[in-house]
Design a protein around this motif. Structure first.
Motif, PDB file in Angstrom:
ATOM      1  N   SER A 112       0.831  -1.210   0.000  1.00 35.75           N
ATOM      2  CA  SER A 112       0.000   0.000   0.000  1.00 35.75           C
ATOM      3  C   SER A 112       0.865   1.261   0.000  1.00 35.75           C
ATOM      4  N   GLU A 113       2.106   1.147   0.471  1.00 33.30           N
ATOM      5  CA  GLU A 113       3.028   2.276   0.352  1.00 33.30           C
ATOM      6  C   GLU A 113       4.132   1.934  -0.628  1.00 33.30           C
ATOM      7  N   GLY A 114       3.848   0.971  -1.519  1.00 29.43           N
ATOM      8  CA  GLY A 114       4.887   0.438  -2.381  1.00 29.43           C
ATOM      9  C   GLY A 114       5.588   1.486  -3.214  1.00 29.43           C
ATOM     10  N   LEU A 115       4.794   2.347  -3.837  1.00 34.44           N
ATOM     11  CA  LEU A 115       5.379   3.326  -4.744  1.00 34.44           C
ATOM     12  C   LEU A 115       6.290   4.299  -3.989  1.00 34.44           C
ATOM     13  N   ALA A 116       5.811   4.800  -2.856  1.00 33.89           N
ATOM     14  CA  ALA A 116       6.596   5.776  -2.091  1.00 33.89           C
ATOM     15  C   ALA A 116       7.882   5.147  -1.587  1.00 33.89           C
ATOM     16  N   LYS A 117       7.787   3.915  -1.063  1.00 34.34           N
ATOM     17  CA  LYS A 117       8.988   3.290  -0.522  1.00 34.34           C
ATOM     18  C   LYS A 117       9.953   2.899  -1.639  1.00 34.34           C
ATOM     19  N   LEU A 118       9.392   2.494  -2.770  1.00 37.17           N
ATOM     20  CA  LEU A 118      10.243   2.149  -3.904  1.00 37.17           C
ATOM     21  C   LEU A 118      11.042   3.370  -4.356  1.00 37.17           C
ATOM     22  N   ARG A 119      10.348   4.504  -4.437  1.00 37.20           N
ATOM     23  CA  ARG A 119      11.037   5.719  -4.860  1.00 37.20           C
ATOM     24  C   ARG A 119      12.141   6.072  -3.864  1.00 37.20           C
ATOM     25  N   ALA A 120      11.844   5.936  -2.575  1.00 37.25           N
ATOM     26  CA  ALA A 120      12.858   6.250  -1.565  1.00 37.25           C
ATOM     27  C   ALA A 120      14.072   5.334  -1.727  1.00 37.25           C
ATOM     28  N   GLN A 121      13.815   4.037  -1.979  1.00 40.01           N
ATOM     29  CA  GLN A 121      14.931   3.096  -2.126  1.00 40.01           C
ATOM     30  C   GLN A 121      15.773   3.418  -3.357  1.00 40.01           C
ATOM     31  N   VAL A 122      15.100   3.686  -4.473  1.00 40.15           N
ATOM     32  CA  VAL A 122      15.852   3.938  -5.702  1.00 40.15           C
ATOM     33  C   VAL A 122      16.631   5.244  -5.583  1.00 40.15           C
ATOM     34  N   GLU A 123      16.004   6.279  -4.999  1.00 41.07           N
ATOM     35  CA  GLU A 123      16.706   7.558  -4.853  1.00 41.07           C
ATOM     36  C   GLU A 123      17.904   7.424  -3.928  1.00 41.07           C
ATOM     37  N   ALA A 124      17.778   6.576  -2.903  1.00 38.03           N
ATOM     38  CA  ALA A 124      18.886   6.398  -1.968  1.00 38.03           C
ATOM     39  C   ALA A 124      19.930   5.433  -2.524  1.00 38.03           C
ATOM     40  N   GLY A 125      19.624   4.797  -3.661  1.00 35.75           N
ATOM     41  CA  GLY A 125      20.566   3.858  -4.252  1.00 35.75           C
ATOM     42  C   GLY A 125      20.725   2.593  -3.442  1.00 35.75           C
ATOM     43  N   ASN A 126      19.711   2.248  -2.651  1.00 36.72           N
ATOM     44  CA  ASN A 126      19.814   1.063  -1.806  1.00 36.72           C
ATOM     45  C   ASN A 126      18.525   0.247  -1.951  1.00 36.72           C
ATOM     46  N   VAL A 127      18.450  -0.514  -3.038  1.00 34.34           N
ATOM     47  CA  VAL A 127      17.220  -1.247  -3.325  1.00 34.34           C
ATOM     48  C   VAL A 127      17.262  -2.609  -2.635  1.00 34.34           C
ATOM     49  N   THR A 128      16.335  -2.809  -1.706  1.00 37.57           N
ATOM     50  CA  THR A 128      16.326  -4.077  -0.972  1.00 37.57           C
ATOM     51  C   THR A 128      15.164  -4.968  -1.410  1.00 37.57           C
ATOM     52  N   TRP A 129      14.292  -4.443  -2.244  1.00 40.75           N
ATOM     53  CA  TRP A 129      13.164  -5.238  -2.719  1.00 40.75           C
ATOM     54  C   TRP A 129      13.513  -5.911  -4.051  1.00 40.75           C
ATOM     55  N   ASP A 130      12.848  -7.035  -4.324  1.00 41.93           N
ATOM     56  CA  ASP A 130      13.116  -7.731  -5.575  1.00 41.93           C
ATOM     57  C   ASP A 130      11.920  -7.743  -6.519  1.00 41.93           C
ATOM     58  N   LEU A 131      10.726  -7.689  -5.940  1.00 40.82           N
ATOM     59  CA  LEU A 131       9.532  -7.720  -6.778  1.00 40.82           C
ATOM     60  C   LEU A 131       8.424  -7.001  -6.005  1.00 40.82           C
TER      61      LEU A 131
END
Lengths: 423, 380
Positions: B79-98
């Motif tokens: 439900s917060e997928g988009l916001a958290k995804l953006r935070a991860q990508v912007e921080a350069g630390n992607v911990t999700w896979d799908l």
């Protein structure tokens, strides 16, 4: 020999020959440094996890990287275009835009520009998406005709005016949106159409509801704290547990419990129908409106009022009241003139705690507030996690922060923060 | 009952056969490591609840059984997928896979460069008859270059069967008819969907809805229609709310995700019935976060999870329709209750007589301005 005489007549020295005053100061300095070193972890923690995020948030509300970074050629070409002239930019600008669209599609950055500009004019998102797809095949001049053929919107003056206006590294448009204002195409500031004005109204509502909730907490909390402070210890302990138990329970659990109690088929309404106070058709609407927010938030914030009040009342000797009575004051007069003024520091502490907490409350109003009982923080959360308009969320958050600071300063002027006692 | 059981075993035999056939083809063409990728723990972001459970049983468990070196961990923060995804990508630390996402969100994710692009025909398995994936998924389901469709769900109406005597809710106009169907309604707190319904109830042909919404008079017309029931509406924000509101008797009519209503009606036996007219179809699926460290393993998992049989399997646990045309005939019975899932699918012919497909592109342009107007309208 002469040296010794001089030393004896001069200031006192320590065994290593340094003046005593200096040596003492050095020792004190070292003590202070050691004390400071102990606080360094905390300061570093506050800096990294509190100050830095706030600065980052402030920055987000004004930064505007999309247009200058992802449409660099267009921005450069637009320099020489006069947006007030009323004529469309020339072929060079259109050529630059086509180039930017092609690069932006390659790098997957054009969507960011479209989304950014869509905040200002609806429809820009699909304009950039569609045009960047078509720009792939635009290899020969005239680019102006080709772009306009791709979408009629490229011959609208306000689109170009918007791009030129947002071509700086900083923007004021998030703050304007947060204050229900907008830029008109010619660059001046005007009010949003009335049917889109919302944020000022919400700030007002948040303030008013926070004041009411704080007032309710004082009204309900004062007698409880008084009772706690004056009854014998063994009952006070039990009563204290009743205050603290909900305090330790999860916020979500308590809010959900209120839903079960307050809803129109809920416990309270069932009870009222059973004893005949209201009819079955006339069940009270106690939730999904302001009433629900008032009840649930007052309950959740009540301990923050009771605890400082209690700790202050505990320190007021009962003999003061007895002294006042013995001098002829009535019970009420003694309370009003002697006891109550002594509790003011506790009321002050409780008020500021409850008020500041309630102004940023979010989960409870979201669950029980319906539409009339939601607060500004609900909209900030919505912009963070749903619409992804972080610039607007940051602007709203910064305004909320500024509002709290201003209120705090006013409070300091009137009541005095030094007079506040947490216990 | 015996008959049912027999049918059940016959079906599971077919399923088992398919699984065997599938694993046989993969093992003959590739070694285990090539089929699964290097050993790794994958973080899978989804919506939690019954939905995640259906994915666990249909996709994760079989894949982990096939590939013992792969571990799939669920994270219920879609439900917060988009916001958290953006935070991860912007921080350069992607911990999700799908990440499981609605179509509209996936469009945003792709535009913002937060998701990896995929090519359906190279990355996804063809149908059993050889139809390439791009043709086998329903038309228009690949809403962006990064999106892998999984199910089609619908937002539709449930109503309490004991609220209106013998009368049944039969059309969208009934939802707006407070005289014939008095009582509180629950609607989702967002403009999209509700405005379309308001216009249809006001007599606009469904095909013209978005054209009408382009005009100021049309928007005013939609809001005016919604205003006729405004003081009777409780606005919900989380999918679990409307079935609960119906079950508690707080409302008599509620818009809700069809899978949630199915669960309330069939699994929990609540006195609720469904009204399918002008259900709004929407798509749910996956995006691969940009910069995931396990892209190879994720793609291999996806090829398996999106094949015809696996998509059909998910429908055994939840009443959402598979996104592939070739999966539809394989949809069988509910895994625990043994009832036929076909008639409960939003795509079943008798349910899908009149449907509205959520216009992702139109709302991508207009969501922000409508959000403000909708919230202003609600607050005042």
């Amino acid at each position: 020999m002469t040296d010794g005489t001089v030393a004896n007549e001069g200031p006192l020295v320590t065994s290593d020959g340094r003046p005593l005053k200096q040596s003492l100061q050095a020792a004190l300095k070292q003590k202070r440094r050691q004390a400071f070193m102990l606080t360094v972890p905390l300061l570093a923690f506050i800096f990294i996890f509190f100050i830095v995020p706030i600065i980052a948030m402030l920055w987000r509300s004004v930064e505007n990287p999309e247009v200058p970074n992802y449409l660099p050629n267009t921005v450069a070409a637009l320099q020489s275009w006069d947006e007030a002239s009323g004529v469309l930019p020339g072929e060079d600008v259109y050529a630059a835009m086509v180039k930017d669209l092609q690069i932006g599609r390659e790098n997957r950055t054009i969507g960011k520009v479209g989304r950014r500009l869509n905040y200002e004019i609806p429809g820009m998102s699909s304009l950039f998406k569609g045009s960047s797809r078509k720009a792939k095949n635009m290899t020969e001049a005239p680019f102006k005709d080709a772009l306009i053929k791709a979408s009629k919107k490229w011959e609208k003056l306000d689109v170009w005016q918007l791009i030129k206006r947002e071509s700086g590294d900083l923007t004021a448009s998030y703050y304007l949106s947060a204050m229900d204002l907008r830029f008109t195409p010619d660059g001046s500031v005007a009010a949003q159409p009335e049917n889109r004005q919302i944020y000022i109204f919400l700030f007002q509502r948040t303030l008013i509801m926070s004041v009411v909730i704080t007032g309710l907490c004082i009204l309900l909390g004062f007698p409880i704290a008084y009772l706690l402070a004056t009854i014998p210890m063994r009952y006070a302990g039990l009563l204290m547990i009743l205050v603290l138990l909900p305090f330790w329970t999860s916020l979500l659990v308590r809010t959900t419990a209120w839903i079960a109690l307050l809803q129109s088929q809920g416990v309270i309404n069932d009870l009222l129908v059973a004893i005949g106070v209201v009819s079955d058709d006339g069940r009270l609407q106690l939730i999904h409106n302001k009433t629900g927010t008032f009840i649930a938030m007052t309950h959740i914030l009540l301990p923050f009022m009771i605890l400082p009040l209690y700790s202050v009342m505990k320190t007021i000797p009962p003999s003061y009241m007895r002294a006042a009575r013995s001098m002829g004051a009535t019970q009420w007069w003694a309370f009003y003139k002697v006891y109550f003024p002594l509790t003011l520091s506790g009321i002050g502490a409780g008020t500021i705690l409850v008020f500041i907490l309630s102004i940023g409350f979010y989960i409870t109003p979201a669950l029980v507030g319906g539409t009339s009982g939601t607060l500004i923080s609900n909209f900030i959360a919505n912009h963070v996690s749903v619409t992804l308009n972080w610039g607007l969320a940051a602007a709203l958050g910064t305004m909320l922060l500024a509002l709290v600071l201003v209120l705090y300063l006013i409070y300091d002027k009137i009541v005095g923060v030094d007079n506040m006692k947490m216990g | 009952m015996k008959d049912l059981l027999k049918k059940g075993t016959a079906l599971s035999a077919v399923v088992a056969g398919c699984v065997l056939a599938f694993s046989a083809t993969t093992t003959t063409t590739a070694s285990a490591d090539e089929a699964c990728g290097a050993d790794v723990t994958m973080t899978y972001v989804s919506w939690g609840g019954a939905y995640s459970a259906s994915q666990q049983k249909a996709y994760h468990d079989p894949w982990m059984a096939k590939c013992p070196g792969i571990k799939i961990v669920n994270d219920d923060s879609a439900s917060e997928g988009l916001a958290k995804l953006r935070a991860q990508v912007e921080a350069g630390n992607v911990t999700w896979d799908l990440v499981d996402m609605e179509a509209a969100q996936a469009v945003t994710a792709c535009e913002e460069g937060l998701a990896e692009e995929i090519d359906p025909d190279t990355h996804l398995a063809p149908a059993p008859d050889g139809t390439p994936a791009s043709k086998d998924f329903f038309d228009g389901f690949f809403v962006s270059e990064c999106y892998i469709p999984q199910i089609v769900y619908s937002t539709t109406f449930g109503y309490r069967t004991d609220a209106f005597g013998d009368k049944k809710l039969s059309s969208i106009a009934d939802v707006f008819d407070l005289e014939a169907f008095p009582g509180k309604r629950a609607l989702e707190k967002r403009p999209d969907g509700n405005l379309e319904w308001a216009l249809i109830a006001d007599g606009v042909p469904a095909s013209d809805v978005y054209d009408v919404l382009e005009t100021e008079e049309g928007v005013a017309r939609a809001f005016n229609k919604l205003a006729t029931i405004k003081d009777q509406v409780i606005w919900w924000t989380k999918g679990a709310q409307p079935p609960q509101l119906l079950a508690d008797g707080e409302v008599v009519i509620a818009s809700a995700y069809n899978g949630r209503l199915f669960s309330a009606i069939v699994e929990k036996n609540q006195p609720i019935a469904m009204m399918w007219q002008w259900q709004v179809f929407a798509i749910d699926g996956w995006v691969i976060p940009k910069g995931t460290k396990n892209k190879d393993q994720v793609l291999k998992y996806l090829r398996f999870a999106t094949d015809t049989q696996r998509l059909a399997d998910q429908a055994k646990y939840i009443s959402y329709g598979p996104a592939r045309k070739s999966s539809a005939p394989l949809v069988g019975k509910h895994a625990d209750l043994g009832i036929d899932m076909g008639p409960h699918m939003p795509t079943a012919p008798e349910n899908a007589k009149e449907t509205l497909l959520y216009n992702t592109d139109w709302w991508a342009d207009n969501r922000e301005s409508f959000d403000e107007r909708f919230n202003a309208w609600l607050a005042k």
